[in-house]
Design a protein around this motif. Structure first.
Motif, short mmCIF file in Angstrom:
data_model
loop_
_atom_site.label_atom_id
_atom_site.label_comp_id
_atom_site.label_asym_id
_atom_site.label_seq_id
_atom_site.Cartn_x
_atom_site.Cartn_y
_atom_site.Cartn_z
N SER A 262 0.83 -1.21 0.00
CA SER A 262 0.00 0.00 0.00
C SER A 262 0.86 1.26 0.00
N ARG A 263 1.91 1.24 0.82
CA ARG A 263 2.80 2.41 0.89
C ARG A 263 3.49 2.66 -0.44
N ARG A 266 0.97 3.87 -3.25
CA ARG A 266 0.62 5.29 -3.17
C ARG A 266 1.78 6.18 -3.58
N THR A 269 1.92 6.00 -7.47
CA THR A 269 0.77 6.39 -8.29
C THR A 269 -0.01 7.59 -7.75
N GLY A 270 0.12 7.87 -6.46
CA GLY A 270 -0.71 8.91 -5.86
C GLY A 270 -2.06 8.40 -5.41
N PHE A 271 -2.35 7.14 -5.68
CA PHE A 271 -3.60 6.49 -5.29
C PHE A 271 -3.33 5.43 -4.22
N SER A 272 -4.29 5.16 -3.38
CA SER A 272 -4.26 3.91 -2.61
C SER A 272 -4.65 2.81 -3.60
N GLU A 275 -8.38 2.86 -4.39
CA GLU A 275 -8.75 4.05 -5.17
C GLU A 275 -8.37 3.87 -6.64
N PHE A 276 -7.22 3.25 -6.87
CA PHE A 276 -6.76 3.02 -8.24
C PHE A 276 -7.71 2.06 -8.96
#
Length: 343
Positions: A262-263, A266, A269-272, A275-276
């Protein structure tokens, strides 16, 4: 005789003719054209509108359209307002240092009390000038990643068409290219009154963008990443977005533990991860809704949502409209664009 408010349109070779000349035509008509159309007697123009550029010399803007500025930026008295027209740049090409003279002039005009505004990518010039630091602003939705990565001190609202949050500091920004309509109406109301704003909107059939930018927004973040494990998962989910438990499967594919995955996801990509996945599913759903006749439930199932309520909730959160409203909006466009004789 009272002096007309002076509005300067700052343009460059990267400016769209539609923005520059659209703003010029509409703003110059205020007070004159409406009376001519309804009473047959032209009124007086209420705004002094000038096109300016860095050096004032003729140039050609996007589309090879000729532009003959009225003056260079340093040649005229202080304006009441400046509009930075759109100045197109690729979403991968940050315009750092590209407009030093214009940026310095904007800082000076702002310091002298002028209202500084922008349209679309014009917000990037305001960002370069440092005028948006610590403020909320908007720009075309395609530049949201650029703002996040290169101008983190600016709170970008890419869903907004017109951002007035910094109005108290004499800054107003407008979103996509056609958001100049909304900015023009705002400026007319501010300098000439609401009646003239309404009358001008009637003349030019300007209705604004009350739904914001979200229905038009497309996922623009690069699908590649320097992180090989994450890049592999991005490519995989792009082809398998409808799979069940997609995040668990990406974690398993990466060989990382959930927290590390997860880290790193993000960071890349800037997304979790979820969210992606949701963003990709919504983009696929939008394409189906634009052209196909599947029911909303069938569209949701096609992109991985067994629960129609969950699909509607995620879609509205990402797009700002329900799937049904989105379909109605864009299928109307497809009907207009349908070739003559097509069934």
């Amino acid at each position: 005789m009272q002096k007309k408010p002076l509005i300067m349109l700052l343009a460059a070779p990267e400016t769209s003719a539609s923005v520059l000349y659209g703003l010029y035509d509409v703003l110059l008509s205020v007070g004159a054209v409406y009376l001519d159309m309804v009473a047959g007697t032209p009124g007086k123009e209420l705004l002094d509108v000038r096109i300016v550029s860095a050096d004032g010399r003729p140039f050609r803007c996007i589309g090879n359209i000729p532009v003959e500025p009225h003056a260079a930026i340093d040649d005229l008295v202080e304006p009441d307002a400046v509009i930075v027209c759109d100045m197109y740049t690729s979403i991968y090409d940050v315009p750092k240092g590209r407009y030093p003279r214009e940026a310095g002039w904007l800082r000076q005009m702002h310091g002298d009390g002028a209202l500084i505004t922008s349209v679309c990518s014009g917000s990037l010039l305001l960002a370069e000038a440092g005028l948006l630091n610590g403020h909320e602003a908007t720009a075309h939705w395609a530049y949201r990643d650029m703002f996040q990565r290169h101008y983190p001190e600016i709170s970008l609202h890419s869903e907004s068409v017109l951002c007035l949050a910094a109005e108290g500091d004499h800054i107003v920004t407008a979103g996509g290219v056609s958001a100049w309509h909304d900015l023009a109406v705002y400026l007319i109301a501010r300098f000439c009154g609401y009646r003239h704003a309404i009358e001008t909107a009637k003349v030019f059939l300007i209705s604004g963008h009350s739904e914001g930018q979200s229905p038009y927004s497309v996922m623009t973040r690069p699908m590649e990443s320097a992180d090989g494990s994450i890049s592999d998962c991005q490519a995989w989910i792009a082809d398998n977005y409808a799979t069940t438990k997609p995040v668990e499967k990406m974690v398993e594919r990466s060989g990382l533990n959930t927290r590390t995955f997860s880290r790193r996801f993000r960071a890349a990509t800037g997304f979790s991860p979820i969210e992606f996945v949701q963003a990709i599913r919504v983009e696929e759903a939008k394409q189906i809704l634009e052209t196909d006749a599947l029911s909303i439930e069938e569209v949701g199932a096609a992109v991985g949502y067994e629960d129609p309520a969950s699909f509607r909730r995620v879609f509205k959160r990402n797009v700002g409209q329900s799937p049904a409203a989105y379909r109605k909006k864009f299928q109307r466009i497809s009907q207009i664009a349908r070739p003559i004789g097509a069934q």
